[in-house]
Design an enzyme around this catalytic site. Sequence first.
Site, PDB file in Angstrom:
ATOM      1  CE  LYS A  46      -3.954  -2.148   2.297  1.00  0.00           C
ATOM      2  NZ  LYS A  46      -5.208  -2.148   3.420  1.00  0.00           N
ATOM      3  CG  ASP A  84      -7.638   0.270   3.332  1.00  0.00           C
ATOM      4  OD1 ASP A  84      -8.408  -0.554   2.759  1.00  0.00           O
ATOM      5  OD2 ASP A  84      -6.646   0.023   3.237  1.00  0.00           O
TER       6      ASP A  84
END
Length: 246
Positions: A46, A84
């Site tokens: 990420k 997220d």
Amino acid sequence: LLYNQAFKSVGFDGVYVHLLVDDITKFLRTYSSPDFVGFSCTIPHKEAALGCLDEIDPVAKSIGAVNCIIRSPSDGKLSGYNTDYFGAISAIEDGLQSPLAGKLFVVIGAGGAGKALAYGAKEKGARIVIANRTYERARELAEIVGARALSLAELDTFHPEDGMILANSTSIGMQPKVDETPIPKKALSNYSLVFDAVYTPKLTRLLREAEECGATVVSGLEMFIRQAYEQYERFTGLPAPKELFR
């Protein structure tokens, strides 16, 4: 499976497949065909993915991590987003049945998911603490979000007040190492809600022990489903059929 079922329900011509990636830079360079319209970016890529993108959404840039990459159909440029933080924070507030503002919010982990949780909680007005196995990484993230940093070991006896929120962003407790947990059970009685980003298994050892201590628990599966709504919409340009994601 979630995406493919949703694609089929609306007649979208696409398929979602899982790929194991060692090097995110080489992967994106290799899978450069316009047929690959988007990617979900998971642990541990990420943060590294940021260096592979042509454009980064301002929220993702502030967080310092992306979990969704979209290829422009016109010029092939890659844009990164972070869904997220919305998925996790909305699930936690629903579990609390109250806003996070003013709450002491303890994040375990300083990687991409930890950054998203810290950013989201800060935006909601929570007071943030970052605990990480490597203290230096906790300190770096704490400086960015205006938080306090702890080593993971210090968290065992950390109890400045009751009713704290605990959010595990690490992979500790994920299959196959389901017997692992980031914090001893005796420390969990200090928290009113415990969230675990791990969703395989759905009920991790951390959540099971937190529940036994009387805390409200929120599974990472809830975060996964909620963040998937936005990814689906970015992949397809269509509203997410939310009922199919549950």
